[in-house]
Design a protein around this motif. Sequence first.
Motif, PDB file in Angstrom:
ATOM      1  N   SER A 184       2.341  -5.029  15.515  1.00 56.17           N
ATOM      2  CA  SER A 184       2.347  -6.270  14.730  1.00 56.17           C
ATOM      3  C   SER A 184       3.244  -6.107  13.511  1.00 56.17           C
ATOM      4  O   SER A 184       2.780  -5.695  12.449  1.00 56.17           O
ATOM      5  CB  SER A 184       0.924  -6.616  14.267  1.00 56.17           C
ATOM      6  N   PRO A 185       4.545  -6.400  13.629  1.00 59.69           N
ATOM      7  CA  PRO A 185       5.419  -6.303  12.457  1.00 59.69           C
ATOM      8  C   PRO A 185       4.902  -7.198  11.330  1.00 59.69           C
ATOM      9  O   PRO A 185       4.556  -8.361  11.547  1.00 59.69           O
ATOM     10  CB  PRO A 185       6.773  -6.798  12.979  1.00 59.69           C
ATOM     11  N   THR A 186       4.860  -6.646  10.116  1.00 60.49           N
ATOM     12  CA  THR A 186       4.254  -7.348   8.983  1.00 60.49           C
ATOM     13  C   THR A 186       5.177  -7.306   7.779  1.00 60.49           C
ATOM     14  O   THR A 186       5.493  -6.223   7.261  1.00 60.49           O
ATOM     15  CB  THR A 186       2.901  -6.713   8.614  1.00 60.49           C
ATOM     16  N   TYR A 187       5.605  -8.469   7.340  1.00 55.99           N
ATOM     17  CA  TYR A 187       6.451  -8.585   6.153  1.00 55.99           C
ATOM     18  C   TYR A 187       5.584  -8.353   4.925  1.00 55.99           C
ATOM     19  O   TYR A 187       4.556  -9.013   4.734  1.00 55.99           O
ATOM     20  CB  TYR A 187       7.086  -9.971   6.134  1.00 55.99           C
ATOM     21  N   ALA A 188       5.982  -7.414   4.086  1.00 54.70           N
ATOM     22  CA  ALA A 188       5.158  -7.025   2.938  1.00 54.70           C
ATOM     23  C   ALA A 188       4.844  -8.194   2.017  1.00 54.70           C
ATOM     24  O   ALA A 188       3.751  -8.264   1.446  1.00 54.70           O
ATOM     25  CB  ALA A 188       5.853  -5.911   2.158  1.00 54.70           C
ATOM     26  N   GLY A 214       1.920 -12.441  12.741  1.00 53.84           N
ATOM     27  CA  GLY A 214       1.439 -13.078  13.959  1.00 53.84           C
ATOM     28  C   GLY A 214       2.235 -12.686  15.187  1.00 53.84           C
ATOM     29  O   GLY A 214       3.456 -12.495  15.130  1.00 53.84           O
ATOM     30  N   GLY A 215       1.541 -12.571  16.313  1.00 49.56           N
ATOM     31  CA  GLY A 215       2.202 -12.217  17.556  1.00 49.56           C
ATOM     32  C   GLY A 215       2.345 -10.716  17.715  1.00 49.56           C
ATOM     33  O   GLY A 215       1.694  -9.933  17.023  1.00 49.56           O
ATOM     34  N   SER A 216       3.211 -10.303  18.622  1.00 56.00           N
ATOM     35  CA  SER A 216       3.429  -8.883  18.874  1.00 56.00           C
ATOM     36  C   SER A 216       4.888  -8.644  19.229  1.00 56.00           C
ATOM     37  O   SER A 216       5.590  -9.546  19.688  1.00 56.00           O
ATOM     38  CB  SER A 216       2.520  -8.389  20.008  1.00 56.00           C
ATOM     39  N   ALA A 217       5.322  -7.427  19.003  1.00 56.57           N
ATOM     40  CA  ALA A 217       6.711  -7.061  19.292  1.00 56.57           C
ATOM     41  C   ALA A 217       6.799  -5.562  19.461  1.00 56.57           C
ATOM     42  O   ALA A 217       5.962  -4.806  18.956  1.00 56.57           O
ATOM     43  CB  ALA A 217       7.633  -7.507  18.156  1.00 56.57           C
ATOM     44  N   LEU A 270      -1.204 -14.816   8.429  1.00 58.65           N
ATOM     45  CA  LEU A 270       0.178 -14.461   8.136  1.00 58.65           C
ATOM     46  C   LEU A 270       1.084 -15.115   9.171  1.00 58.65           C
ATOM     47  O   LEU A 270       0.699 -15.299  10.328  1.00 58.65           O
ATOM     48  CB  LEU A 270       0.351 -12.947   8.146  1.00 58.65           C
ATOM     49  N   ARG A 271       2.294 -15.479   8.750  1.00 57.51           N
ATOM     50  CA  ARG A 271       3.180 -16.223   9.657  1.00 57.51           C
ATOM     51  C   ARG A 271       3.617 -15.374  10.852  1.00 57.51           C
ATOM     52  O   ARG A 271       3.553 -14.140  10.805  1.00 57.51           O
ATOM     53  CB  ARG A 271       4.387 -16.733   8.877  1.00 57.51           C
ATOM     54  N   PRO A 272       4.081 -16.003  11.922  1.00 58.45           N
ATOM     55  CA  PRO A 272       4.570 -15.257  13.086  1.00 58.45           C
ATOM     56  C   PRO A 272       5.645 -14.254  12.697  1.00 58.45           C
ATOM     57  O   PRO A 272       6.472 -14.528  11.807  1.00 58.45           O
ATOM     58  CB  PRO A 272       5.127 -16.357  13.987  1.00 58.45           C
ATOM     59  N   TRP A 273       5.641 -13.112  13.354  1.00 59.92           N
ATOM     60  CA  TRP A 273       6.506 -12.018  12.937  1.00 59.92           C
ATOM     61  C   TRP A 273       7.980 -12.399  12.954  1.00 59.92           C
ATOM     62  O   TRP A 273       8.738 -11.982  12.073  1.00 59.92           O
ATOM     63  CB  TRP A 273       6.259 -10.780  13.802  1.00 59.92           C
ATOM     64  N   ARG A 274       8.403 -13.204  13.928  1.00 62.26           N
ATOM     65  CA  ARG A 274       9.827 -13.546  14.021  1.00 62.26           C
ATOM     66  C   ARG A 274      10.249 -14.416  12.846  1.00 62.26           C
ATOM     67  O   ARG A 274      11.338 -14.215  12.278  1.00 62.26           O
ATOM     68  CB  ARG A 274      10.102 -14.267  15.356  1.00 62.26           C
TER      69      ARG A 274
END
Length: 294
Positions: A184-188, A214-217, A270-274
């Motif tokens: 789950s990439p997460t923007y700080a 949000g989401g996965s990558a 939190l917003r979607p990772w993309r």
Amino acid sequence: MTPTAPVRPIVVTGAAGQLGRQVVARSGGAAVGYGSNELDITDPSSIAATITGECVVINCAAHTAVDAAETDVDAAEELNVRGPRLLAERCAEVGAQLLHVSTDYVFPGDARTPYEPSDPTGPRTVYGRTKLAGEKAVLAALPGATVVRTAWVYTGVGTDFVATMLRLERERDTVTVVSDQVGSPTYAADLADGLLEAAGTVGALPSVLHAAGGGSASWFDLARAAFAGVGADPERVRPCSSDDFPRPAPRPAYSVLSPRSWIGAGLTPLRPWRDAVDAALAARADESGRFGGR
């Protein structure tokens, strides 16, 4: 996402790190940040001199060198177990609240669906084991505390994964990135907003929450998104397996965190990772333009 300002003042530990800096910067002046030189969470006297009354402590301090922890266990235990326990004990003594940041590495990484806070843990690294022990120490010393697990935190500045991909985009024709690790990439900045919102109701929140993009990558997906976000050809990012890049500490194959607990607590997801990657790159471009560098 607009943070909810808590009634109590906010103290941020680990404020020299990428997440702590964001929490302080996005607090609108409500948070006071302390780096390790100003507040050593492994030193009871340093904690006592700083945590003096009712406040909300957001603990961003941690030993995050995942590979180094495999051979420097004592250092990982000091920062990830003893320090959080001392913080929690001090908070209990003076009536302060505590939000303690933890990690997806507490899980074994062999799931097929996003992890919930109630799912069985089973860390496979020293880093993960010490972070899990830190969670337990915090909740034992301060039952009203909240542990917030997150994953794959980046800003796109400095030496984090996204920043590294942008540097390699400038330096190499192609880049090879693992495609069989999913998280789950997460923007700080998004996580910081979430922690500030949670700070307004800490004490009334569940003991453990998950907050991540949000989401996965896969790392491969994230690298391609970073390339595309700066106008580079994402086809220059080539996939490989984890076996091609062995590390001292094994990385979880799957460590996606479910947002259900966070949303169920009434907090803004939190917003979607993309979308977050695009926001991070836009913020990075703005800072580069402001200070005259790429």
